[in-house]
Design an enzyme around this catalytic site. Structure first.
Site, mmCIF file in Angstrom:
data_model
loop_
_atom_site.group_PDB
_atom_site.id
_atom_site.type_symbol
_atom_site.label_atom_id
_atom_site.label_comp_id
_atom_site.label_asym_id
_atom_site.label_seq_id
_atom_site.Cartn_x
_atom_site.Cartn_y
_atom_site.Cartn_z
ATOM 1 N N GLU A 270 0.789 -1.233 0.000
ATOM 2 C CA GLU A 270 0.000 0.000 0.000
ATOM 3 C C GLU A 270 0.819 1.280 0.000
ATOM 4 O OE1 GLU A 270 0.206 -2.173 2.638
ATOM 5 O OE2 GLU A 270 0.327 -1.085 4.537
ATOM 6 N N GLU A 304 -5.739 -2.668 -0.386
ATOM 7 C CA GLU A 304 -4.593 -1.752 -0.461
ATOM 8 C C GLU A 304 -5.073 -0.299 -0.539
ATOM 9 O OE1 GLU A 304 -1.919 -3.182 0.296
ATOM 10 O OE2 GLU A 304 -2.581 -5.228 -0.163
ATOM 11 N N GLU A 326 -3.419 -3.891 9.686
ATOM 12 C CA GLU A 326 -3.827 -5.057 8.895
ATOM 13 C C GLU A 326 -5.177 -5.625 9.326
ATOM 14 O OE1 GLU A 326 -2.733 -5.519 6.179
ATOM 15 O OE2 GLU A 326 -0.771 -4.573 6.235
HETATM 16 ZN ZN LIG Z 1 -2.644 -4.896 4.278
#
Ligand SMILES: [Zn+2]
Length: 881
Positions: A270, A304, A326
């Site tokens: 990302e 992302e 995450e």
């Molecule tokens: Zn990720």
């Protein structure tokens, strides 16, 4: 190669940095083997006080020159090694450091830092890759504003990209080189830095944000692959719109770019404004990608993109907080998919994945909390626990607070911590503040590993018209955590009446808010009143908490729930519970050489669902799939024989194929959709059901079913149907299989992403000859040990999907994977360590396999000069807990 004695990093040792870096000016002159990086860093003390030495991280880089405030530093004033730059005395005020280093992108086989994927220069800096580009304070709580000038030969790299907005570009006079200057106004940690250089095709589009700003969207791919980016672009636009509506988040730069590269250790990254993707999560066409590929592309593109706010604008203070970006972002991409496709189907799919990966991880030697407290190698903590259980924890906050307060908490988090490197405590505090709730006990979800086990005992009193649930919770011991404290567990439930409708939930004279019980103590009782009939309990609806649930419930009640539960997740779960009970009994029967049982109730439940025209086809397809081999093995828990697990599961699938042959054939025919292929969720669901029927029919070994699969393979006009038919044929050792495999290779030999499917499928064939086949394929021209996608397809599929052949009783599967890992380790330790994760359940195996696995693990552990990555995984896998 990193060979120093492992020294753990601990959460409790966190200290803010002594120095901050305010701006970074990079000038990168690309060259295949000697790229020059000139970094101009504006550094300042983090706080007043005693001046500290400046210690910058590095890895495998060569220093060319060093200057402080424009004056070259005499060599006696600093120590530069490939992995560190130490300047003992620096002024205790803001100063400028000029560092010139040289790196070798072609020689970089680890694919961390600056490397070449084919002919394309690209970077991967998470978690600690930036230090392979220049010396730096390579930690996420050092956030700087970056300006990046890239220069390269025009023939070698016509496209030059970096984070942010394009400031300038042009030719370097008198040379064949050109340059581009990019500026990212948002301060970011070094792990989000990216640059790309290469000859790439570009697909462009535009997006108007909710406040009316125009954003340019660009996807870069290998020339000739432009047509295969359409779905990725469409997914990106839908993700951008969804984040505005669902979370009020708007994109912030003038341009958003995605670059697809062929050699990449992970799925995608990302980097601010410049996402770098494994090309398998970008490229799709009806003839090259399956429905699952399309769904993955949609989910990964969204994931992302969503990081722009949960990860980039608000980042992590340190790597222990990895779940903060995450877990939260997986939760967001799951919600996106649920809204775009089907909420029930998405939830069931996510839980299937959670049980087959995270629950298995949680039950073995690699178990760790969602927020680990110690690591030797952070690359080994990009795990299902951090990602998927991390998402479950965020989801539980939503269940406890309800949607309105949850959104308020998210809004507060974005407002309060924008531009900061935050912690899990700060995130959870936002929900405490908007709800007035004490979240202290809830924080144990972040610190305690292991899957909680809930036991519920129901008691109905017809005279008092009460229904009492006595519920206990225990959390099993995990490595380093022998004793656990009780958790806050939100347990959504319904009490289903004879007519199939939910009865009112009245607890202590009050309706139960949102139908959610809150467990907080080791044991609790809940008495529901006003129930004129004995209800059927439907607990943990929608999988409101990631727990194992034990509830004594009659098979008849499970069949009733399978047919009538208003909660679709628990309709699916009821069938799974029936199937798991039968599978466990039959695994035991196989090991005792006793006859296999059948379950008429399960068959009846499956038959009813198969015929229920009101249900979504994708849902029916999921109901028809028994629990996975990994899931069955985990439920059995110890002394596991993978052959018996496989045989019991295959026997059940064959029994379904035989018992419901007529309905399966009818459904297969009914699900055939005329007209051109469309990747939408409804069409994909119809194909999923059609292909599930085909596979179950073929399980009976009936020749007409095999012929049907063969026919579908030949006539398919899309990859989903062709691959599904090949998958079915692959399970039957007949000449049709050989012919189809040869045909598949001949059709797609020049398309590596499609050939990955061919490699993965062969590696997953559950037959003794597979190991030789896989070994032979490692020297096939289609395979390359330098490309992570090829490795994952062939070796990863064998080690992680093929439970019977990886776990061969002669240990040859273990030795093959270990030898591959040892050969790969010096070149790409990250991917090597991932493969070693296949051993994580070795202690649960029956004695012979356990002995073989242990011998292999000890052999790997004793190998000199292991990378820190592999050493860490092997040491933890072997450790006595
Ligand atoms: Zn990720």
């Amino acid at each position: 190669m990193r060979t120093e004695e492992p020294r753990p990093v601990r959460l409790r040792d966190y200290r803010p940095p002594d120095w901050l870096i305010e701006t970074v000016d990079l000038d990168v002159s690309l060259h295949p083997t000697a790229t020059t990086v000139r970094a101009k860093l504006k550094i300042k003390p983090n706080s007043a006080g005693t001046p500290a030495p400046l210690v910058l991280d590095g890895e495998e880089i060569k220093l060319r020159s060093l200057a402080l405030d424009g004056e070259p530093l005499p060599t006696e004033n600093f120590v530069a090694t490939p992995d560190r730059l130490t300047i003992a005395q620096v002024p205790n005020r803001p100063f400028q450091l000029d560092i010139e280093t040289v790196v070798d992108p072609t020689g970089n086989t680890q694919l961390m830092g600056l490397y070449r994927a084919g002919a394309v220069y690209c970077t991967q800096c998470e978690a600690e890759g930036f230090r392979r580009i220049t010396y730096f304070l390579d930690r996420p709580d050092v956030m700087a504003v970056y300006t990046t000038r890239i220069e390269a030969d025009k023939n070698e790299a016509a496209v030059l990209l970096a984070n942010g907005n394009l400031l300038a570009h042009g030719d370097v006079p008198g040379t064949s080189r050109h340059f581009a200057v990019w500026h990212d106004p948002f301060p970011k940690p070094s792990y989000l830095f990216a640059l790309v250089g290469g000859n790439l095709a570009c697909v462009e589009d535009a997006f108007t944000t909710m406040s009316g700003r125009k954003v340019k969207l660009a996807i870069y791919v290998e020339p000739g692959k432009d047509e295969r980016c359409r779905y990725a672009m469409d997914s990106l636009e839908r993700a951008m719109r969804w984040d505005e509506i669902a979370f009020g988040r708007e994109y912030d730069l003038d341009i958003f770019m995605i670059v697809a590269v062929s050699a990449f250790n992970m799925g995608a990254m990302e980097n601010k404004g410049l996402n770098v993707f494994n090309d398998r999560y970008v490229l799709a066409s009806p003839l090259s990608a399956t429905d699952n590929d399309y769904a993955s592309i949609e989910a990964v593109i969204a994931h992302e993109y969503f990081h722009n706010w949960t990860g980039d604008r608000i980042t992590c203070r340190d790597w222990f907080q990895l779940c903060l970006k995450e877990g939260l972002t997986v939760f967001r991409d799951q919600e996106f998919t649920a809204d775009q496709r089907s909420r029930a189907v998405e939830r069931i799919s996510d839980v299937r994945g959670l049980r087959s990966h995270q629950f298995v991880e949680d039950a073995g030697p690699l178990a760790h909390p969602v927020r680990p407290e110690l690591y030797h190698e952070i690359n080994n903590f990009y795990t299902s626990t951090v990602y998927d259980k991390g998402a479950e924890v965020v989801r539980m906050i939503g269940v406890l607070l309800g949607p309105v307060l949850f959104r308020k908490g998210m809004d507060l988090y974005f407002a309060r911590h924008d531009g900061q490197a935050a912690t899990v405590e700060q995130f959870v505090q936002c929900f405490a503040d908007v709800s007035g709730r004490d979240m202290t006990q809830f924080m144990r979800w972040y610190s305690q590993a292991g899957t909680p086990e809930i036991k519920a005992a129901p008691h109905y009193d017809s005279r008092a018209r009460t229904y009492r649930l006595d519920i206990t919770q225990t959390i099993p011991p995990t490595p380093g955590q022998p004793n656990k404290e009780p958790m806050v567990i939100p347990l959504a439930l319904g009490l289903v009446g004879n007519n199939g409708r939910d009865l009112p939930l009245v607890l202590d004279g009050q309706p139960l808010a949102r139908g959610v019980l809150e467990l907080t103590r080791p044991s609790q009782s809940f008495v529901f009143t006003g129930l004129a009939e004995r209800p059927v309990p439907s607990l943990n609806r929608g999988f409101s908490a990631p727990v194992k649930l034990a509830l004594p419930i009659e098979p008849g009640d499970l069949r009733f729930l399978a047919a009538y539960d208003p909660d679709p997740f628990n309709r699916w779960q009821a069938v799974q519970t029936l199937a798991m009970t039968l599978l466990k009994a039959n695994v035991a029967a196989l090991r005792a050489a006793a006859p296999l049982r059948e379950d008429d109730g399960l068959m009846a439940a499956l038959g009813a669902i198969l015929k229920d025209a009101k249900l979504e086809p994708a849902f029916i397809a999921l109901v028809l799939a028994p629990p996975s081999e990994a899931d069955i093995a985990r439920e059995i828990g110890r002394d596991v024989d993978p052959d018996a697990v496989f045989k019991a599961r295959r026997a059940l699938r064959a029994a379904i194929g035989t018992r419901h042959a007529g309905a399966l054939a009818d459904t297969h025919a009914r699900m055939i959709t005329p007209g051109p292929y469309r990747p939408d969720a409804h069409s994909a669901g119809r194909r999923a059901l059609k292909n599930a029927c085909l596979d179950l029919l073929a399980m009976t070994e009936a020749s007409d079913a095999i012929a049907r699969a063969n026919g579908q393979y030949r006539s398919a006009d899309n990859m989903t149907d062709r691959m599904a038919a090949l998958d079915t044929l692959s399970l039957h050792d007949r000449r049709e299989r050989t012919a189809a495999l040869d045909d598949f290779y001949a059709r797609y030999a020049d398309d590596p992403l499609i050939i990955d499917k061919w490699l993965a499928l062969q590696a997953a064939i559950p037959e003794p000859a597979t190991l030789d086949r896989v070994r032979a394929l490692t020297s096939h021209p289609a395979f390359s040990a330098a490309n992570p996608n090829r490795i994952r397809a062939l070796i990863g599929s064998f080690a992680q999907v093929n439970h019977t052949q990886f776990n061969r009783s002669d240990g040859a599967g273990y030795d093959f994977v270990a030898d591959f890992v040892l050969a790969l380790d010096p070149k790409n330790p990250q991917v090597a360590a991932r493969l070693m994760g296949a051993f994580r359940s070795w202690r649960a195996l029956e004695a012979k396999r356990r002995g073989r696995a242990e011998a292999t693990l000890r052999r790997v552990a004793a190998t000199p000069a292991l990378s820190r990555d592999v050493h860490d995984i092997v040491a933890r896998t072997l450790a006595e807990s």
